[in-house]
Design a protein around this motif. Structure first.
Motif, PDB file in Angstrom:
ATOM      1  N   LYS A  46     -13.236  -5.811 -19.879  1.00 62.49           N
ATOM      2  CA  LYS A  46     -13.867  -4.536 -20.219  1.00 62.49           C
ATOM      3  C   LYS A  46     -13.738  -3.597 -19.030  1.00 62.49           C
ATOM      4  CE  LYS A  46     -17.174  -6.605 -23.315  1.00 62.49           C
ATOM      5  NZ  LYS A  46     -17.747  -7.905 -23.031  1.00 62.49           N
ATOM      6  N   ALA A  47     -13.322  -2.363 -19.292  1.00 56.42           N
ATOM      7  CA  ALA A  47     -13.204  -1.370 -18.223  1.00 56.42           C
ATOM      8  C   ALA A  47     -14.589  -1.087 -17.656  1.00 56.42           C
ATOM      9  CB  ALA A  47     -12.569  -0.092 -18.749  1.00 56.42           C
ATOM     10  N   THR A  48     -14.756  -1.290 -16.347  1.00 55.02           N
ATOM     11  CA  THR A  48     -16.056  -1.083 -15.710  1.00 55.02           C
ATOM     12  C   THR A  48     -16.040   0.060 -14.693  1.00 55.02           C
ATOM     13  OG1 THR A  48     -15.563  -2.738 -14.020  1.00 55.02           O
ATOM     14  CG2 THR A  48     -16.722  -3.499 -16.009  1.00 55.02           C
ATOM     15  N   ALA A  49     -14.864   0.461 -14.235  1.00 58.87           N
ATOM     16  CA  ALA A  49     -14.747   1.550 -13.264  1.00 58.87           C
ATOM     17  C   ALA A  49     -13.351   2.135 -13.359  1.00 58.87           C
ATOM     18  CB  ALA A  49     -15.015   1.060 -11.846  1.00 58.87           C
ATOM     19  N   SER A  50     -13.242   3.399 -13.027  1.00 59.33           N
ATOM     20  CA  SER A  50     -11.932   4.051 -12.963  1.00 59.33           C
ATOM     21  C   SER A  50     -12.035   5.228 -12.014  1.00 59.33           C
ATOM     22  CB  SER A  50     -11.467   4.507 -14.346  1.00 59.33           C
ATOM     23  OG  SER A  50     -12.357   5.474 -14.868  1.00 59.33           O
ATOM     24  N   GLY A  51     -10.904   5.643 -11.503  1.00 59.20           N
ATOM     25  CA  GLY A  51     -10.874   6.757 -10.567  1.00 59.20           C
ATOM     26  C   GLY A  51      -9.517   6.823  -9.899  1.00 59.20           C
ATOM     27  N   LYS A  52      -9.509   7.295  -8.671  1.00 57.25           N
ATOM     28  CA  LYS A  52      -8.281   7.415  -7.889  1.00 57.25           C
ATOM     29  C   LYS A  52      -8.285   6.379  -6.765  1.00 57.25           C
ATOM     30  CE  LYS A  52      -6.390  11.086  -9.811  1.00 57.25           C
ATOM     31  NZ  LYS A  52      -5.035  11.112 -10.305  1.00 57.25           N
ATOM     32  N   PHE A  53      -7.101   6.007  -6.318  1.00 55.43           N
ATOM     33  CA  PHE A  53      -6.973   5.097  -5.191  1.00 55.43           C
ATOM     34  C   PHE A  53      -5.912   5.620  -4.246  1.00 55.43           C
ATOM     35  CE2 PHE A  53      -3.512   3.674  -7.843  1.00 55.43           C
ATOM     36  CZ  PHE A  53      -2.548   3.211  -6.963  1.00 55.43           C
ATOM     37  N   SER A  54      -6.015   5.205  -2.993  1.00 56.00           N
ATOM     38  CA  SER A  54      -4.967   5.475  -2.004  1.00 56.00           C
ATOM     39  C   SER A  54      -4.842   4.251  -1.116  1.00 56.00           C
ATOM     40  CB  SER A  54      -5.280   6.716  -1.170  1.00 56.00           C
ATOM     41  OG  SER A  54      -6.447   6.523  -0.405  1.00 56.00           O
ATOM     42  N   ILE A  55      -3.633   4.004  -0.653  1.00 62.29           N
ATOM     43  CA  ILE A  55      -3.356   2.849   0.193  1.00 62.29           C
ATOM     44  C   ILE A  55      -2.697   3.340   1.473  1.00 62.29           C
ATOM     45  CG2 ILE A  55      -2.013   0.717   0.430  1.00 62.29           C
ATOM     46  CD1 ILE A  55      -2.230   0.443  -2.636  1.00 62.29           C
ATOM     47  N   ASN A  56      -3.205   2.870   2.600  1.00 63.80           N
ATOM     48  CA  ASN A  56      -2.614   3.164   3.898  1.00 63.80           C
ATOM     49  C   ASN A  56      -2.148   1.851   4.502  1.00 63.80           C
ATOM     50  OD1 ASN A  56      -3.168   5.960   3.873  1.00 63.80           O
ATOM     51  ND2 ASN A  56      -5.279   5.530   4.431  1.00 63.80           N
ATOM     52  N   ILE A  57      -0.851   1.710   4.683  1.00 59.92           N
ATOM     53  CA  ILE A  57      -0.272   0.507   5.270  1.00 59.92           C
ATOM     54  C   ILE A  57      -0.204   0.707   6.782  1.00 59.92           C
ATOM     55  CG2 ILE A  57       1.759  -1.004   5.382  1.00 59.92           C
ATOM     56  CD1 ILE A  57       0.262  -1.077   2.679  1.00 59.92           C
ATOM     57  N   TYR A  58      -0.787  -0.238   7.530  1.00 58.17           N
ATOM     58  CA  TYR A  58      -0.805  -0.142   8.986  1.00 58.17           C
ATOM     59  C   TYR A  58       0.197  -1.057   9.665  1.00 58.17           C
ATOM     60  CZ  TYR A  58      -5.056   2.500   8.330  1.00 58.17           C
ATOM     61  OH  TYR A  58      -5.953   3.450   7.937  1.00 58.17           O
ATOM     62  N   GLU A  59       0.590  -2.130   8.977  1.00 60.83           N
ATOM     63  CA  GLU A  59       1.515  -3.078   9.591  1.00 60.83           C
ATOM     64  C   GLU A  59       2.332  -3.755   8.499  1.00 60.83           C
ATOM     65  OE1 GLU A  59       1.411  -7.061  12.423  1.00 60.83           O
ATOM     66  OE2 GLU A  59      -0.449  -5.975  12.041  1.00 60.83           O
ATOM     67  N   THR A  60       3.594  -3.990   8.812  1.00 61.84           N
ATOM     68  CA  THR A  60       4.479  -4.727   7.911  1.00 61.84           C
ATOM     69  C   THR A  60       5.143  -5.836   8.706  1.00 61.84           C
ATOM     70  OG1 THR A  60       4.904  -2.758   6.577  1.00 61.84           O
ATOM     71  CG2 THR A  60       6.473  -4.563   6.375  1.00 61.84           C
ATOM     72  N   ARG A  61       5.076  -7.059   8.162  1.00 58.94           N
ATOM     73  CA  ARG A  61       5.761  -8.218   8.763  1.00 58.94           C
ATOM     74  C   ARG A  61       6.618  -8.828   7.675  1.00 58.94           C
ATOM     75  NH1 ARG A  61       0.740 -11.427  10.866  1.00 58.94           N
ATOM     76  NH2 ARG A  61      -0.360  -9.663  11.721  1.00 58.94           N
TER      77      ARG A  61
END
Length: 129
Positions: A70-85
């Motif tokens: 059941k859908a309980t929340a919705s909105g916008k998201f953003s992702i910030n990547i700080y490190e890649t290995r």
């Protein structure tokens, strides 16, 4: 001397400008992700099967959170990547509803939201096919 001071001031102004945050995701993120494992806390990692605990991530930076299918929340998201290995990415994910920021880890086959550091829980999701 005035020219040198003016040049330093101009360079400092440009250096202080902040770039707009951009969504740092791979196209493979978009779609539904279902909870597969719970890590951390006071218990060991637990495999989870068919709980209906999912996230739907869309290319317009919107998301829907499902609990028990059941859908309980919705909105916008953003992702910030700080490190890649290699193929592992570390960063944070920010949600707008409810407002929340969590640790983010991404592999080619799973995403993990939360951090098990200091006995906090983290939740590993796999893509729904």
């Amino acid at each position: 001397m005035k020219k040198v001071l003016m040049m330093i001031a101009v360079v400092a102004c440009f250096a202080a400008c902040k770039k707009d945050e951009k969504l740092q995701v791979t196209p493979g993120l978009f779609g539904k992700w279902e909870l597969a494992y719970r890590h951390g806390g006071l218990s060991p990692s637990v495999k989870v099967n068919n709980t209906g605990d999912m996230y739907q991530f869309n290319s317009d930076s919107s998301y829907v959170r499902y609990i028990d299918n059941k859908a309980t929340a919705s909105g916008k998201f953003s992702i910030n990547i700080y490190e890649t290995r290699d193929t592992l990415k570390f960063g944070i994910i920010k949600f707008t509803n409810p407002t929340n920021t969590e640790a983010w880890t991404e592999t080619p086959h799973s995403i993990t939201i939360g951090s098990s550091i200091a006995d906090g829980p983290s939740y590993e999701y796999v893509k729904v096919k």
